[in-house]
Scaffold this motif. Structure first.
Motif, PDB file in Angstrom:
ATOM      1  N   GLU A 192       0.857  -1.762  -0.409  1.00  0.00           N
ATOM      2  CA  GLU A 192       0.005   0.335   0.327  1.00  0.00           C
ATOM      3  C   GLU A 192       1.204   1.458  -0.022  1.00  0.00           C
ATOM      4  O   GLU A 192       0.225   2.595  -0.889  1.00  0.00           O
ATOM      5  N   GLY A 193       1.996   1.593   0.740  1.00  0.00           N
ATOM      6  CA  GLY A 193       2.817   2.739   0.360  1.00  0.00           C
ATOM      7  C   GLY A 193       3.613   2.374  -1.128  1.00  0.00           C
ATOM      8  O   GLY A 193       4.336   4.141  -0.755  1.00  0.00           O
ATOM      9  N   LEU A 194       3.466   1.995  -1.801  1.00  0.00           N
ATOM     10  CA  LEU A 194       4.043   2.092  -2.865  1.00  0.00           C
ATOM     11  C   LEU A 194       3.919   3.207  -3.676  1.00  0.00           C
ATOM     12  O   LEU A 194       4.919   3.999  -4.519  1.00  0.00           O
ATOM     13  N   PRO A 195       2.826   3.504  -3.883  1.00  0.00           N
ATOM     14  CA  PRO A 195       2.328   4.876  -4.400  1.00  0.00           C
ATOM     15  C   PRO A 195       2.638   6.307  -3.980  1.00  0.00           C
ATOM     16  O   PRO A 195       3.293   7.016  -4.532  1.00  0.00           O
ATOM     17  N   GLN A 196       2.859   6.152  -2.353  1.00  0.00           N
ATOM     18  CA  GLN A 196       3.519   7.274  -1.755  1.00  0.00           C
ATOM     19  C   GLN A 196       5.270   7.203  -2.069  1.00  0.00           C
ATOM     20  O   GLN A 196       5.206   8.739  -2.430  1.00  0.00           O
ATOM     21  N   ARG A 197       5.555   5.745  -2.408  1.00  0.00           N
ATOM     22  CA  ARG A 197       6.910   5.858  -2.271  1.00  0.00           C
ATOM     23  C   ARG A 197       7.930   6.037  -3.782  1.00  0.00           C
ATOM     24  O   ARG A 197       8.345   7.400  -4.047  1.00  0.00           O
ATOM     25  N   ALA A 198       6.804   6.039  -4.672  1.00  0.00           N
ATOM     26  CA  ALA A 198       6.701   6.305  -6.209  1.00  0.00           C
ATOM     27  C   ALA A 198       6.332   7.700  -6.135  1.00  0.00           C
ATOM     28  O   ALA A 198       6.764   8.781  -6.681  1.00  0.00           O
ATOM     29  N   ALA A 199       5.682   8.539  -5.735  1.00  0.00           N
ATOM     30  CA  ALA A 199       5.196   9.923  -5.191  1.00  0.00           C
ATOM     31  C   ALA A 199       6.281  10.681  -5.047  1.00  0.00           C
ATOM     32  O   ALA A 199       7.334  12.013  -5.444  1.00  0.00           O
ATOM     33  N   ALA A 200       7.116  10.047  -4.073  1.00  0.00           N
ATOM     34  CA  ALA A 200       8.932  10.615  -3.571  1.00  0.00           C
ATOM     35  C   ALA A 200       9.495  10.669  -4.333  1.00  0.00           C
ATOM     36  O   ALA A 200      10.225  11.864  -4.504  1.00  0.00           O
ATOM     37  N   LEU A 201      10.041   9.403  -5.084  1.00  0.00           N
ATOM     38  CA  LEU A 201      10.542   9.961  -6.375  1.00  0.00           C
ATOM     39  C   LEU A 201      10.684  10.521  -7.773  1.00  0.00           C
ATOM     40  O   LEU A 201      11.860  11.156  -7.461  1.00  0.00           O
ATOM     41  N   VAL A 202       9.640  10.629  -7.670  1.00  0.00           N
ATOM     42  CA  VAL A 202       9.220  11.137  -8.667  1.00  0.00           C
ATOM     43  C   VAL A 202      10.161  12.959  -8.351  1.00  0.00           C
ATOM     44  O   VAL A 202      10.527  13.811  -9.131  1.00  0.00           O
ATOM     45  N   ALA A 203       9.418  13.292  -7.353  1.00  0.00           N
ATOM     46  CA  ALA A 203       9.866  14.836  -6.443  1.00  0.00           C
ATOM     47  C   ALA A 203      11.450  15.654  -6.400  1.00  0.00           C
ATOM     48  O   ALA A 203      11.737  15.579  -6.702  1.00  0.00           O
ATOM     49  N   ALA A 204      11.576  13.960  -6.052  1.00  0.00           N
ATOM     50  CA  ALA A 204      13.267  14.110  -5.252  1.00  0.00           C
ATOM     51  C   ALA A 204      14.616  13.712  -6.880  1.00  0.00           C
ATOM     52  O   ALA A 204      14.878  14.291  -6.579  1.00  0.00           O
ATOM     53  N   GLN A 205      13.515  13.113  -7.365  1.00  0.00           N
ATOM     54  CA  GLN A 205      14.102  13.192  -8.755  1.00  0.00           C
ATOM     55  C   GLN A 205      14.612  14.144  -9.205  1.00  0.00           C
ATOM     56  O   GLN A 205      15.673  14.584 -10.226  1.00  0.00           O
ATOM     57  N   TYR A 206      13.171  15.201  -9.877  1.00  0.00           N
ATOM     58  CA  TYR A 206      13.139  15.754 -10.370  1.00  0.00           C
ATOM     59  C   TYR A 206      14.400  17.080  -9.720  1.00  0.00           C
ATOM     60  O   TYR A 206      14.150  18.095 -10.875  1.00  0.00           O
ATOM     61  N   GLU A 207      14.171  17.732  -8.838  1.00  0.00           N
ATOM     62  CA  GLU A 207      14.577  18.481  -7.975  1.00  0.00           C
ATOM     63  C   GLU A 207      16.300  18.117  -8.775  1.00  0.00           C
ATOM     64  O   GLU A 207      17.185  18.784  -8.999  1.00  0.00           O
TER      65      GLU A 207
END
Length: 406
Positions: free
Chosen positions: A72-87
């Motif tokens: 259940e935590g995978l969508p949240q992990r994906a959201a965190a990764l896109v934001a961190a990678q974008y920076e």
């Protein structure tokens, strides 16, 4: 001209990018590679003189974190990764004329947002055909979204896969896009892969089948030439007897296999062969002090594989291609994603054996080794070796220069 190559994945994702970077640099292009902050990737890119931009966090940290995360935590992990990678990618992309990306979907989405913001061309690259939608093969199931057991039509499976992409990755990717002033997208998979993705796989080993709705450009595999000598101790072991069987599983922890090193050693010894164990993320090593077994760390596989009796591995695209180029028979013990595909191709081409499942036993590995070590398999592997192309990075570099020129 300046190009940003962005990837977030294991060594199999990073090393081909390094190969393309070296090719581009030889053409006078300034190149930066954004990759996970693992020390091994810093060494890899630094060793060939390519500028390394460390991404959000080390890949090993991501893998260990995913192993302990609830589905259940995978969508949240994906959201965190896109934001961190974008920076990271946004800072690295300043002044760049094109962006090429691969790796985990959220990281690719972040790289595409950067390309949009810069107003420069963007290319997505896959290292294996089955990542890309096609009526000729089924997609890989995503976490949380297994396929119905009674669904076998490839087109229906890809349609379901598109919905799964939207459900797993869409909320995080679109929330981030809106936070930086970009419109949300309705088709996440199409947005990330684009309508003209690149396929960096050898046409013999991993052919793209047509007809297809996607305009896939197959470049051939991206190979980074490795000129490192083999360690003196390894040279001495190789010279001390008949060619050994290489056993190594790269970035696969092999957590589902108990005592995989002992199983492999016993199975190889039963064939009357010596054993060469590559530690990798599984931490393989000798189990006794007999002189027919030797352990190594990360070495030049291009120099090594032509001197072994067979290669037992996980089926990563890079290892499969390197072994095939060397004419070494293979035993592929597939674990995840593209690895079952490569195992199947090795068996179909007659250049080795596809192990049945991800968990080797003495009996199962012995069966596969018997096939791989047969004289007819070695003869076939030698024949196929002569067909494997070596110009993949040259083809990709030409495409990229043309894309920027337009």
């Amino acid at each position: 001209m300046r190009v940003l190559l962005s990837t977030y994945g294991s060594r199999g994702d990073v090393q081909p990018m390094a190969g393309l970077a070296v090719r581009l640099r030889g053409l006078g292009v300034e190149v930066r590679v954004c990759a996970p902050a693992d020390e091994e990737f810093a060494r890899l890119l630094g060793g060939v003189g390519v500028e390394f931009v460390p991404a959000a966090e080390p890949m090993r940290t991501t893998v260990s974190g995913a192993a302990s995360m609830t589905p259940e935590g995978l969508p949240q992990r994906a959201a965190a990764l896109v934001a961190a990678q974008y920076e990271v990618v946004a800072a690295a992309g300043e002044g760049c004329d094109a962006v090429v990306a691969t790796g985990l979907v959220p990281a690719v989405a972040a790289a595409r947002s950067v390309a949009e913001e810069l107003g420069v061309p963007f290319a997505y690259v896959s290292y294996f055909p089955t990542m890309l939608p096609s009526p000729h093969h089924a997609p890989h199931p995503l976490p949380l979204f297994p396929f119905p057991s009674d669904m076998t039509d490839n087109r229906a499976l890809w349609e379901l896969n598109a919905h799964s992409f939207n459900a797993l990755y869409g909320p995080g990717i679109n929330a981030h896009r809106m936070s930086i002033g970009q419109p949300p997208v309705g088709d996440i998979r199409g947005h990330v892969f684009t309508d003209r993705p690149w396929l960096a796989a050898d046409p013999v080993l991993g052919p793209w089948q047509r007809p297809s709705e996607l305009d896939v450009v197959q470049t051939g595999a991206w190979v980074l030439t490795d000129e490192r000598p083999l360690p003196a101790e390894l040279e001495a072991f190789l010279e001390a007897g008949e060619p050994p069987v290489y056993v190594g599983f790269g970035s696969m922890p092999m957590g589902g296999s108990e005592d995989v090193a002992r199983v492999a050693i016993e199975a190889v010894r039963a064939q009357g062969r010596r054993v060469l164990l590559a530690r990798g993320w599984a931490g393989l090593g000798p189990v006794d002090d007999r002189d027919d077994c030797f352990g190594v760390g990360e070495v030049n596989q291009q120099a090594l594989f032509g001197r072994v009796a067979a290669v037992v591995h996980h089926g990563g695209a890079g290892t499969t291609t390197t072994a095939a180029r060397a004419g070494a028979p293979q035993v592929v013990v597939p674990q995840i994603v593209d690895q079952p595909y490569w195992a199947g191709r090795v068996a179909e081409l007659g250049i080795g054996a596809a192990h049945d499942g991800p968990t080797p036993t003495f009996a199962s590995l012995s069966v596969a080794l018997t096939t791989a070590l047969a004289p007819e398999t070695r003869a076939r592997a030698a024949d196929v070796a002569g067909t494997v192309r070596t110009d993949g990075t040259a083809v990709a570099a030409k495409l990229l220069l043309e894309m920027v020129g337009r």
